[in-house]
Design an enzyme around this catalytic site. Structure first.
Site, short mmCIF file in Angstrom:
data_model
loop_
_atom_site.label_atom_id
_atom_site.label_comp_id
_atom_site.label_asym_id
_atom_site.label_seq_id
_atom_site.Cartn_x
_atom_site.Cartn_y
_atom_site.Cartn_z
N GLU A 1 -26.31 -45.35 87.56
CA GLU A 1 -25.66 -44.50 88.56
C GLU A 1 -24.67 -45.27 89.46
O GLU A 1 -23.51 -44.88 89.61
CB GLU A 1 -26.82 -43.95 89.37
CG GLU A 1 -26.54 -43.01 90.43
CD GLU A 1 -27.76 -42.92 91.39
OE1 GLU A 1 -28.82 -43.52 91.14
OE2 GLU A 1 -27.60 -42.25 92.41
N ASP A 18 -34.72 -45.26 83.88
CA ASP A 18 -35.14 -44.00 84.51
C ASP A 18 -34.68 -42.76 83.73
O ASP A 18 -35.18 -41.66 83.97
CB ASP A 18 -34.58 -43.90 85.93
CG ASP A 18 -35.14 -44.96 86.86
OD1 ASP A 18 -36.11 -45.63 86.46
OD2 ASP A 18 -34.61 -45.11 87.97
N GLY A 38 -39.20 -44.84 88.73
CA GLY A 38 -38.55 -43.52 88.79
C GLY A 38 -38.39 -43.14 90.25
O GLY A 38 -39.29 -42.54 90.83
N GLU A 58 -42.84 -43.59 91.28
CA GLU A 58 -42.76 -44.27 92.57
C GLU A 58 -42.08 -43.41 93.65
O GLU A 58 -42.32 -43.58 94.83
CB GLU A 58 -42.00 -45.59 92.42
CG GLU A 58 -40.58 -45.40 91.96
CD GLU A 58 -39.81 -46.70 91.73
OE1 GLU A 58 -40.14 -47.72 92.33
OE2 GLU A 58 -38.86 -46.64 90.93
N HIS A 95 -41.97 -54.02 87.66
CA HIS A 95 -40.89 -54.54 86.80
C HIS A 95 -41.33 -54.90 85.40
O HIS A 95 -40.48 -55.16 84.54
CB HIS A 95 -40.22 -55.73 87.49
CG HIS A 95 -39.47 -55.32 88.73
ND1 HIS A 95 -40.10 -55.16 89.93
CD2 HIS A 95 -38.17 -54.99 88.92
CE1 HIS A 95 -39.21 -54.76 90.83
NE2 HIS A 95 -38.03 -54.65 90.24
N VAL A 96 -42.64 -54.89 85.17
CA VAL A 96 -43.12 -55.07 83.79
C VAL A 96 -42.45 -54.05 82.87
O VAL A 96 -42.14 -54.34 81.71
CB VAL A 96 -44.67 -54.89 83.75
CG1 VAL A 96 -45.18 -54.75 82.33
CG2 VAL A 96 -45.35 -56.05 84.44
N GLN A 97 -42.20 -52.86 83.43
CA GLN A 97 -41.59 -51.78 82.61
C GLN A 97 -40.17 -52.09 82.17
O GLN A 97 -39.64 -51.46 81.27
CB GLN A 97 -41.55 -50.48 83.43
CG GLN A 97 -42.91 -49.90 83.69
CD GLN A 97 -42.88 -48.97 84.91
OE1 GLN A 97 -42.79 -47.77 84.77
NE2 GLN A 97 -42.97 -49.53 86.10
O1 F6P Z 1 -33.09 -47.80 88.44
C1 F6P Z 1 -33.96 -48.60 87.73
C2 F6P Z 1 -35.09 -49.06 88.58
O2 F6P Z 1 -35.93 -49.83 87.77
C3 F6P Z 1 -35.87 -47.95 89.28
O3 F6P Z 1 -36.78 -47.30 88.45
C4 F6P Z 1 -36.49 -48.69 90.41
O4 F6P Z 1 -36.77 -47.86 91.50
C5 F6P Z 1 -35.45 -49.69 90.79
O5 F6P Z 1 -34.67 -49.90 89.64
C6 F6P Z 1 -36.02 -50.99 91.28
O6 F6P Z 1 -34.98 -51.78 91.71
P1 F6P Z 1 -35.12 -53.31 92.09
O7 F6P Z 1 -35.32 -54.09 90.83
O8 F6P Z 1 -33.82 -53.63 92.75
O9 F6P Z 1 -36.30 -53.42 92.98
#
Ligand code: F6P
Length: 342
Positions: free
Chosen positions: A103, A127, A170, A221, A272-274
């Site tokens: 985005e 996402d 998300g 989240e 961030h594992v995802q």
């Molecule tokens: O937009 C991808 C994303 O992984 C979201 O799901 C999450 O809220 C965000 O990035 C986390 O961002 P950062 O790695 O900057 O904490």
């Protein structure tokens, strides 16, 4: 033609697959030269570059992250940022840009295209909330990781009679929660699009204990309680980079359930594992096809466009179509999925 490539926003499995495909198609079929810009829009803004050719792309297809690095830098929030980018592109002899991002990154690309920069976009986000494309790469990997985690959590739920609340990523959209919740056999799924009623959730937990073993509740989240309910959220604090810190909703829900039902509850935050590790075959396939088509779009001079998956075809749509509004889970899709919960 000299083409710059950059990756912006959160890292995402499949970024390297896109870079590799753009470069291979560009060099072999269109005779392009490439220049890598490091760390998202910070690269062209500060002139941070790296060599990028077929050699640099060898072996990167299955690698997570991005060899170019990433950031959430937005040149439109920096005084003179856009002029600086234009100057740096000109002095590096870059004729066109391929911007790979979500985005925010593609939002910048959209505005730069309107200001005359020759740019094409490739949509990326775990996402899956970008409009204009049926799927973004990275999403399938994230859903698989979350599903595997849910599979593994069933044993603790069953053996210890504990409620397991699994928080997935998300911020704005519940796609990961919905897909992983269905695939993992969750008992309830809470998404940002549909504020939840904590009391109704607690009744669900009690019923579930009567009819089966302890429930697994998947929560995005960005999920929020209904307004006027008796659960309130402290709004997210901003970190040093100005991003709202999410996280914590899973833990809050687990505490509320425990307090209100007396059932032992645990929260698991996948975080961030995802986004880490090797992309799934689907994401490699999609990312590679996006990359091939992005190089072709540059060759065709079709700037201001974004690659999009429509059915099984890759099409070019205006960048603004991908960034104008987010693709959210509709009430119908959420209601349809609810058949599997409970
Ligand atoms: O937009 C991808 C994303 O992984 C979201 O799901 C999450 O809220 C965000 O990035 C986390 O961002 P950062 O790695 O900057 O904490």
């Amino acid at each position: 033609m000299r083409v710059g490539v950059l990756t912006g926003g959160g890292d995402c499995p499949g970024l390297n697959a896109v870079i590799r495909a753009v470069v291979r198609r560009g060099v072999r079929d269109h005779g392009f030269e490439f220049l890598g810009f490091r760390d998202g829009w910070r690269g062209p803004l500060e002139g941070l570059t790296m060599e990028l050719g077929i050699e640099q792309c060898r072996g990167i297809l299955p690698r997570g992250g991005t060899i170019l690095g990433s950031s959430r830098t937005n040149p439109f929030s920096i005084d003179g940022g856009v002029e600086q980018i234009k100057d740096n592109l000109a002095s590096a002899g870059v004729d066109a840009l391929v911007a790979i991002g979500g985005e925010d990154t593609l939002g910048v690309a959209t505005k730069l295209a309107e200001l005359g920069v020759d740019v094409v976009g490739v949509p990326k986000t775990i996402d899956n909330d970008l409009s204009g494309t049926d799927f973004t790469f990275g999403f399938d990997t994230a859903v698989n990781i979350a599903t595997e985690a849910i599979d593994r959590l069933h044993t603790t739920a069953e053996s210890h009679h504990r409620v397991l609340v699994v928080e997935v990523m998300g911020r704005h959209a519940g796609w990961i929660a919905l897909h992983a919740g269905i695939a993992g056999g969750a008992s309830a799924v809470l998404i940002p699009e549909q504020p939840f009623d904590i009391e109704a959730l607690c009744r669900h937990v009690e019923t579930r204990f009567e009819t089966s073993y302890a429930p697994i509740i998947v929560v995005s989240e960005g999920a929020v309680p209904v307004e006027g309910g008796d659960m309130t959220l402290v709004s997210g604090e901003k970190d040093a980079f100005g991003h709202v810190r999410l996280g914590g909703i899973g833990d809050r829900i687990a505490s509320e359930i425990e307090a209100r039902t007396g059932k032992e509850s645990r929260a698991v935050v996948l975080g961030h594992v995802q986004r880490g590790g090797t992309p799934t075959a689907f994401d490699r396939w999609l990312a590679t096809r996006f990359g091939l088509h992005a190089a072709d779009a540059v060759a065709a001079g079709d700037f201001g466009t974004m690659m999009a998956l429509r059915g099984t075809n890759i099409e070019r749509v205006p960048l603004s179509e991908g960034t104008a509004e987010l693709k959210l889970v509709s009430p119908e899709e959420y209601a349809e999925a609810a058949v599997f919960f409970g």
